[in-house]
Write a protein that holds these residues in place. Structure first.
Motif, short mmCIF file in Angstrom:
data_model
loop_
_atom_site.label_atom_id
_atom_site.label_comp_id
_atom_site.label_asym_id
_atom_site.label_seq_id
_atom_site.Cartn_x
_atom_site.Cartn_y
_atom_site.Cartn_z
N GLU A 1 0.83 -1.20 0.00
CA GLU A 1 0.00 0.00 0.00
C GLU A 1 0.87 1.25 0.00
N SER A 2 1.93 1.22 0.83
CA SER A 2 2.85 2.36 0.85
C SER A 2 3.53 2.53 -0.50
N ALA A 3 3.95 1.41 -1.09
CA ALA A 3 4.58 1.50 -2.41
C ALA A 3 3.59 2.02 -3.45
N ARG A 4 2.33 1.60 -3.31
CA ARG A 4 1.32 2.09 -4.26
C ARG A 4 1.13 3.59 -4.11
N LYS A 5 1.05 4.06 -2.85
CA LYS A 5 0.88 5.50 -2.65
C LYS A 5 2.10 6.27 -3.14
N ALA B 1 4.09 5.30 -5.50
CA ALA B 1 4.02 5.28 -6.96
C ALA B 1 3.01 6.30 -7.48
N GLU B 2 1.87 6.42 -6.75
CA GLU B 2 0.88 7.41 -7.16
C GLU B 2 1.43 8.82 -7.02
N ARG B 3 2.16 9.08 -5.90
CA ARG B 3 2.75 10.42 -5.74
C ARG B 3 3.78 10.69 -6.82
N ILE B 4 4.62 9.68 -7.10
CA ILE B 4 5.63 9.86 -8.15
C ILE B 4 4.96 10.09 -9.50
N GLU B 5 3.92 9.31 -9.78
CA GLU B 5 3.22 9.47 -11.04
C GLU B 5 2.55 10.85 -11.12
N LYS B 6 1.97 11.29 -9.98
CA LYS B 6 1.35 12.61 -9.97
C LYS B 6 2.39 13.70 -10.20
N ARG B 7 3.57 13.55 -9.54
CA ARG B 7 4.64 14.53 -9.74
C ARG B 7 5.10 14.52 -11.20
N ARG B 8 5.20 13.31 -11.77
CA ARG B 8 5.60 13.23 -13.17
C ARG B 8 4.57 13.90 -14.07
N GLN B 9 3.30 13.68 -13.76
CA GLN B 9 2.26 14.31 -14.56
C GLN B 9 2.33 15.82 -14.45
N GLU B 10 2.56 16.31 -13.20
CA GLU B 10 2.69 17.75 -13.03
C GLU B 10 3.90 18.28 -13.81
N GLN B 11 5.01 17.53 -13.73
CA GLN B 11 6.18 17.96 -14.48
C GLN B 11 5.92 17.94 -15.98
N ARG B 12 5.23 16.86 -16.43
CA ARG B 12 4.90 16.83 -17.85
C ARG B 12 3.98 17.97 -18.24
N ALA B 13 2.99 18.26 -17.35
CA ALA B 13 2.08 19.37 -17.64
C ALA B 13 2.84 20.70 -17.68
N ALA B 14 3.77 20.87 -16.70
CA ALA B 14 4.55 22.11 -16.69
C ALA B 14 5.43 22.21 -17.94
N ALA B 15 6.04 21.08 -18.30
CA ALA B 15 6.88 21.09 -19.51
C ALA B 15 6.03 21.39 -20.75
N GLU B 16 4.85 20.77 -20.81
CA GLU B 16 3.97 21.05 -21.95
C GLU B 16 3.54 22.50 -21.96
N GLU B 17 3.26 23.05 -20.75
CA GLU B 17 2.88 24.46 -20.68
C GLU B 17 4.03 25.35 -21.13
N LEU B 18 5.24 25.03 -20.68
CA LEU B 18 6.40 25.80 -21.13
C LEU B 18 6.58 25.67 -22.64
N GLN B 19 6.38 24.46 -23.14
CA GLN B 19 6.52 24.27 -24.58
C GLN B 19 5.46 25.06 -25.33
#
Length: 608
Positions: free
Chosen positions: A389-393, A395-413
């Protein structure tokens, strides 16, 4: 082959096979035994199954049991703790009764259909089959009978329990409570898991010969439904004591054993209180025959107790894993009830005074260890679930951070692309503006040569009354120019437009013909405006307004200066630049001429 020519071992094998097959032709039995090298077990399988079984594989695993007969001497009454008294059938039964029964069965062959009908009627009416002692009427053909048709061990066990209930008039413990509640006869001696039989319980008055008081129930243990190997594995897995009951209807002691020992309340109570698993079968069935060979049964009825016990090992070595062990074996008659090997009282005394005190502590230790292992396993599972469960959470936080980073990168692009597009548009607008300014400069220079009229001379009457017009430029310059009333408004706008020509463009170098071969005069100017797609104000880039009161002087083709009311008699005009919308989009700003003008004595006001 003659029986007299057989060796003692071969005669013994022949006797065992004839006992299993209820007699039969001796020559046929000798032929079967000789074909399997006088192996009684394989010969019985040939008789029961009809075809010889395949030879066993060399590496086949055979379950082995340790034998712990340290308490057997207590059952026989002898002093030696290692002695085991083998109880066999009486000589009368072997010499007289069995041959007479064979002869009787041969003579009763014409009556077999009647016996089968009576058996069916007795079973349908739930009536115990009558027992006539040594000469019990029964039809047992050579080979597998109805009880052998089902090869599944569970089905064979269910059929054997069904037959046992019919013969004893009893019912398994677990179903007795429901029946007693239905009949209102009180409570059973014990409760347990669901019983194996599908028979309904019969009360004592239905049993007739049972001898029990009216309203009492006769009970049987809850037999394990399955094969012997499965039963042994269950005892090992559940860490329980197992009780094996093996009978043979060819032995005269079996019917009494079934009616007295297996239904004895005290024995059933001990079995229930100590949670002993019970398995049983008839030696004519393959599972029971295999169990009898492994347990080394020599006569019937046969009762054995098995359980996990520690292996004997040198003191210096680590203790080996416990193994299934034969705790005790009991075989022979159940009469007299106080001293017979398989009597209920003998078995109860043996269990309470010897076997249970010796075995229960070790089994309790094993159960405690198993419970501790189970607790640790559950704890590990909970820890694994928590970790997952901890690993899942995570992973979810990492995935959320990655999505935010991807969104920020896309916004910058996107911002970079928008900025690049804006820069490209700005460059395009600037290039278009430069082209337009160059184009307008060519037209300004031509207008200065072709459309700007000279000032009227004194005394010149052809151009009408002379008008003095003051012009204030956006950069603060003030110029004065004289026009005639008959001069066109285009001449006024052309003069103001010529004031935007830089000094480096000399008037003598102005072009004689309109740019791009356009028409001359106002007609060529109007055609240029129409071709450019701009309004006159946009094309000129400025407008003229009267300083005070503020009045706009629009450009109109073929209109005279004297026709403008605000300029009659002259006046002061202000040049206001028209904001270039393309330039504003490119630069993001724009100012009017009034905003850039210095403060002076001229004031303007917005028109109503």
């Amino acid at each position: 082959m003659d029986v007299d020519s057989l060796s003692p071992t071969q005669r013994d094998a022949l006797a065992q096979l004839q006992a299993l097959t209820n007699g039969g032709d001796a020559e046929v039995a000798i032929g079967v035994l000789s074909s399997v090298d006088w192996d009684v077990q394989r010969a019985a399988e040939i008789v029961f199954d009809g075809v010889p079984p395949p030879p066993p594989a060399p590496a086949a695993r055979i379950e082995e049991f340790d034998i712990d007969d340290s308490e057997q001497g207590l059952l026989s009454g002898r002093r030696s703790g290692r002695e085991f008294r083998q109880v066999e059938s009486s000589s009368l039964s072997t010499i007289v009764i069995r041959p007479m029964r064979v002869v009787f069965n041969i003579l009763a062959i014409p009556l077999y259909p009647l016996f089968s009908l009576l058996r069916f009627i007795f079973r349908a009416l739930r009536i115990p089959l009558p027992n006539f002692g040594p000469f019990t009427l029964s039809y047992r053909p050579l080979g597998p009978g109805p009880s052998h048709e089902a090869k599944d061990p569970k089905s064979v066990a269910e059929r054997w329990v069904l037959t046992l209930e019919e013969e004893t008039g009893a019912v398994c413990i677990s179903r007795s409570a429901n029946r007693r509640r239905e009949q209102g006869n009180g409570h059973s001696v014990a409760t347990g898991v669901a019983g194996p039989s599908n028979l309904t319980v019969r009360s004592a008055w239905e049993e007739g010969s049972s001898g029990a008081a009216e309203g009492d129930l006769k009970l049987l243990p809850d037999f394990f439904l399955g094969g012997y190997e499965e039963f042994a594995r269950t005892c090992q897995k559940d860490i329980k004591i197992g009780c094996i009951v093996i009978v043979s209807d060819e032995h005269d002691d079996v019917p009494e054993f079934k009616r007295s020992t297996l239904t004895d309340p005290s024995l059933l109570r001990v079995i229930q209180e100590n949670d002993i698993l019970v398995w049983g079968g008839d030696i004519r069935d393959r599972e029971a025959w295999s169990a009898s060979q492994k347990l080394q049964a020599t006569t019937y009825p046969f009762v054995a107790f098995i359980a996990l016990q520690p292996r004997r090992a040198p003191a210096s070595s680590a203790p080996p894993a416990p193994t299934m062990t034969i705790l005790s074996r009991h075989q022979g008659p159940s009469i007299p009830s106080t001293s017979a090997p398989t009597a209920a009282q003998t078995l109860v005394t043996h269990l309470n005074e010897h076997l249970l005190p010796r075995v229960n502590p070790f089994l309790a230790k094993l159960r405690s260890q198993a419970a501790e292992r189970d607790r640790e396993r559950k704890l590990r599972e909970e820890q694994d679930r928590a970790f997952a469960e901890s690993a899942r959470k995570d992973a979810e936080r990492i995935e959320k951070r990655r999505q935010e980073q991807r969104a920020a990168a896309e916004e910058l692009q996107r911002a970079a692309e928008a900025e690049a597009r804006a820069a490209a548009e700005q460059r395009k607008a600037e290039e278009a503006k430069k082209l337009w300014e160059a184009h307008r400069m060519e037209w300004r220079r031509w207008i200065r040569r072709g459309l700007v009229v000279r000032e009227p001379r004194p005394g010149e009457n052809g151009r009408g009354k002379t008008m003095r017009v003051g012009v204030r430029m956006p950069d603060g310059r003030r110029v004065v120019r004289f026009f005639g009333e008959n001069d066109a408004v285009t001449a006024l706008y052309a003069y103001v437009d010529s004031l935007f020509i830089p000094p480096e463009y000399g008037q003598d170098a102005d072009p004689v013909a309109p740019p791009e071969g356009g028409w001359v005069g106002e007609a060529g100017l109007s055609g240029e405006m129409e071709q450019s797609g701009r309004t006159p104000e946009k094309w000129w880039g400025f407008k003229l307004v009267l300083a005070y009161p503020r009045r706009e002087i629009p450009w109109e083709a073929d209109k005279k200066v004297g026709e403008i009311d605000v300029l009659k008699g002259g006046g002061q005009v202000v040049v206001e630049l028209i904001a270039d919308e393309d330039g504003l989009k490119a630069k993001g700003k724009g100012k009017s001429a009034v905003e850039t003008d210095d403060d002076d004595e001229y004031h303007t006001e917005e028109s109503d």
